[in-house]
Design an enzyme around this catalytic site. Structure first.
Site, PDB file in Angstrom:
ATOM      1  N   LYS A  61      60.163  34.962  37.543  1.00 27.17           N
ATOM      2  CA  LYS A  61      59.342  34.641  36.365  1.00 27.17           C
ATOM      3  C   LYS A  61      58.587  33.336  36.572  1.00 27.17           C
ATOM      4  O   LYS A  61      57.482  33.168  36.053  1.00 27.17           O
ATOM      5  CB  LYS A  61      60.190  34.647  35.096  1.00 27.17           C
ATOM      6  CG  LYS A  61      61.359  33.684  35.075  1.00 27.17           C
ATOM      7  CD  LYS A  61      60.985  32.272  34.643  1.00 27.17           C
ATOM      8  CE  LYS A  61      62.202  31.371  34.736  1.00 27.17           C
ATOM      9  NZ  LYS A  61      61.881  29.947  34.473  1.00 27.17           N
ATOM     10  N   ALA A  67      64.723  23.495  27.661  1.00 29.29           N
ATOM     11  CA  ALA A  67      65.816  22.520  27.636  1.00 29.29           C
ATOM     12  C   ALA A  67      65.804  21.672  26.363  1.00 29.29           C
ATOM     13  O   ALA A  67      66.847  21.465  25.734  1.00 29.29           O
ATOM     14  CB  ALA A  67      65.745  21.633  28.874  1.00 29.29           C
ATOM     15  N   ASP A  86      62.222  35.259  29.541  1.00 29.64           N
ATOM     16  CA  ASP A  86      62.059  33.974  30.218  1.00 29.64           C
ATOM     17  C   ASP A  86      60.612  33.766  30.653  1.00 29.64           C
ATOM     18  O   ASP A  86      60.090  32.641  30.629  1.00 29.64           O
ATOM     19  CB  ASP A  86      63.003  33.916  31.425  1.00 29.64           C
ATOM     20  CG  ASP A  86      63.366  32.494  31.809  1.00 29.64           C
ATOM     21  OD1 ASP A  86      62.793  31.557  31.230  1.00 29.64           O
ATOM     22  OD2 ASP A  86      64.220  32.317  32.698  1.00 29.64           O
ATOM     23  N   ARG A 100      55.711  23.243  34.250  1.00 27.70           N
ATOM     24  CA  ARG A 100      54.898  22.978  35.435  1.00 27.70           C
ATOM     25  C   ARG A 100      54.295  24.233  36.048  1.00 27.70           C
ATOM     26  O   ARG A 100      53.177  24.197  36.566  1.00 27.70           O
ATOM     27  CB  ARG A 100      55.742  22.219  36.463  1.00 27.70           C
ATOM     28  CG  ARG A 100      55.998  20.778  36.052  1.00 27.70           C
ATOM     29  CD  ARG A 100      57.082  20.112  36.850  1.00 27.70           C
ATOM     30  NE  ARG A 100      58.398  20.625  36.470  1.00 27.70           N
ATOM     31  CZ  ARG A 100      59.545  20.108  36.895  1.00 27.70           C
ATOM     32  NH1 ARG A 100      59.540  19.057  37.692  1.00 27.70           N
ATOM     33  NH2 ARG A 100      60.685  20.618  36.514  1.00 27.70           N
ATOM     34  N   ASN A 101      55.019  25.366  35.995  1.00 24.68           N
ATOM     35  CA  ASN A 101      54.436  26.606  36.516  1.00 24.68           C
ATOM     36  C   ASN A 101      53.216  27.001  35.689  1.00 24.68           C
ATOM     37  O   ASN A 101      52.188  27.429  36.226  1.00 24.68           O
ATOM     38  CB  ASN A 101      55.474  27.725  36.490  1.00 24.68           C
ATOM     39  CG  ASN A 101      56.646  27.440  37.397  1.00 24.68           C
ATOM     40  OD1 ASN A 101      56.547  27.512  38.614  1.00 24.68           O
ATOM     41  ND2 ASN A 101      57.793  27.096  36.804  1.00 24.68           N
ATOM     42  N   GLY A 135      67.448  33.699  31.256  1.00 25.57           N
ATOM     43  CA  GLY A 135      66.981  33.896  29.900  1.00 25.57           C
ATOM     44  C   GLY A 135      66.079  32.785  29.408  1.00 25.57           C
ATOM     45  O   GLY A 135      65.981  31.719  30.025  1.00 25.57           O
TER      46      GLY A 135
END
Length: 360
Positions: free
Chosen positions: A201, A150, A263, A272-273, A146
């Site tokens: 994802k 953070a 998500d 980072r993605n 989900g």
């Protein structure tokens, strides 16, 4: 009160201590060998996590991995795995050494495991199989998915996640331990689907994010990202995630819920993605990016793509899956495996984006 041991003191593992501590549970936060600086900083002041940029409650107990003893594992009611995907083998070794009887294992680690078979497997299966091989079978395992940034979780911003287990009562029990006013937990019995989407994802966010930098509108001298291409590729990503979740062994509808579309949305928004994808959109190759602006970073979407590729290509060869239904995945794998420039949108944003048939 539950006793919770978190393995991994990175941003996600650390942030999960906040709802647990808000509910009055005891939390041991154990860093990996890569988290030594984080644990040292938290031992001085729990409000100064070096990478989370948000305070942890003072009652958290930070531990270097050498300080974690068998009695910590034996006394824990729940062990939360919060390492990044490359650390899954390391954490399995730790679990084997810490667990003396069946207990709940919850994984926020996201990734696909190569199995040598036609399709990749889930990390929960990998953990469960490893524990079973060491006479520690019977541990209930939960996958956490989900949209959950953070830092926002640590700052107690409203967050909705999904706990998945093949046994819904197990997921519900853990939800009661963790749910707070701000950390809202949904439950699902589609463990494989949630895990598949949680990993995929990251992979698909790379392609969606490339549209943000590739197409821009001039606006008073500024370059503003065009929204239409990003939305179209976002839709394509969710459609492909649904097909892959079904193929891996989950349910298609999970891709359209929190673990999939939800998500994917927050992952495209940052991380980072997303950074990798935006660099790809400026016509840089993966190798250039990983040796340059993202040097030393772990980009989990790359690992997911590499784990996905062998089984996916085998399925294409055997006719189990139709490659025309996965143009975005194919373009991303060309980019990741062959170091080619990302060419998904080459020519036009027409039929290549919309193989909308739902059959495989």
């Amino acid at each position: 009160m539950a006793k919770i041991l978190i393995l991994g003191a990175g941003v996600m593992g650390s942030s999960l201590s906040v709802p647990a501590l808000d509910n009055g549970h005891e939390v041991l936060l154990a860093g990996t060998h890569l988290d030594r600086g984080i644990i040292n900083a938290l031992k001085v002041d729990t409000a100064k996590h070096p990478t989370l940029n948000a305070p942890l409650p003072p009652s958290v107990i930070p531990l270097q991995i050498e300080e974690v003893r068998p009695e910590h594992g034996a006394g824990a009611d729940v062990i939360i795995v919060g390492v990044s995907s490359p650390g899954i083998d390391w954490v399995i070794e730790q679990l084997v050494g810490l667990i003396d009887r069946p207990k709940l294992i919850a994984l926020v680690t996201k990734g696909l495991a190569e199995t040598g078979l036609e399709k990749p497997g889930a990390f929960t299966d990998r953990v469960r199989n490893a524990l079973g091989a060491n006479d520690l079978g019977g541990c209930p395992v939960i996958g956490i998915g989900g949209p959950c940034i953070a830092r926002e979780l640590a700052l107690r911003q409203p967050t909705s996640v999904v706990f998945a287990s093949e046994d819904l009562s197990v997921a519900a029990d853990f939800a009661r331990i963790m749910q707070t006013e701000h950390y809202r937990v949904h439950t699902s019995d589609d463990l494989i689907g949630v895990e598949a989407c949680a990993a995929l994802k990251n992979f698909y966010a790379i392609g969606v994010s490339a549209m943000i930098s590739r197409y821009v509108n001039p606006d008073d001298g500024e370059r503003i990202p065009a929204k239409n291409p990003t939305a179209a590729v976002f839709n394509q990503a969710v459609q492909e995630m649904a097909r892959l979740a079904d193929w891996i062994g989950g349910r298609r509808e999970t891709a359209f819920d929190l673990a999939g579309a939800g998500d994917l949305h927050v992952t495209v928004g940052g991380g980072r993605n997303s950074k990798l994808g935006k660099h790809l959109g400026t016509n840089l190759a993966v190798r250039q990016i990983m040796e340059g602006p993202l040097k030393g970073e772990t980009v989990e979407g790359l690992d997911t793509g590499r784990s996905l590729a062998p089984g996916l290509f085998t399925a294409f060869e055997r006719g189990t899956l139709n490659p025309s239904a996965f143009p975005l995945a194919c373009a991303l794998l060309d980019t990741i495996l062959e170091n080619k420039l990302f060419q998904f949108d080459h020519g036009s944003l027409g039929t290549a984006l919309y193989p909308m048939e739902t059959t495989q």
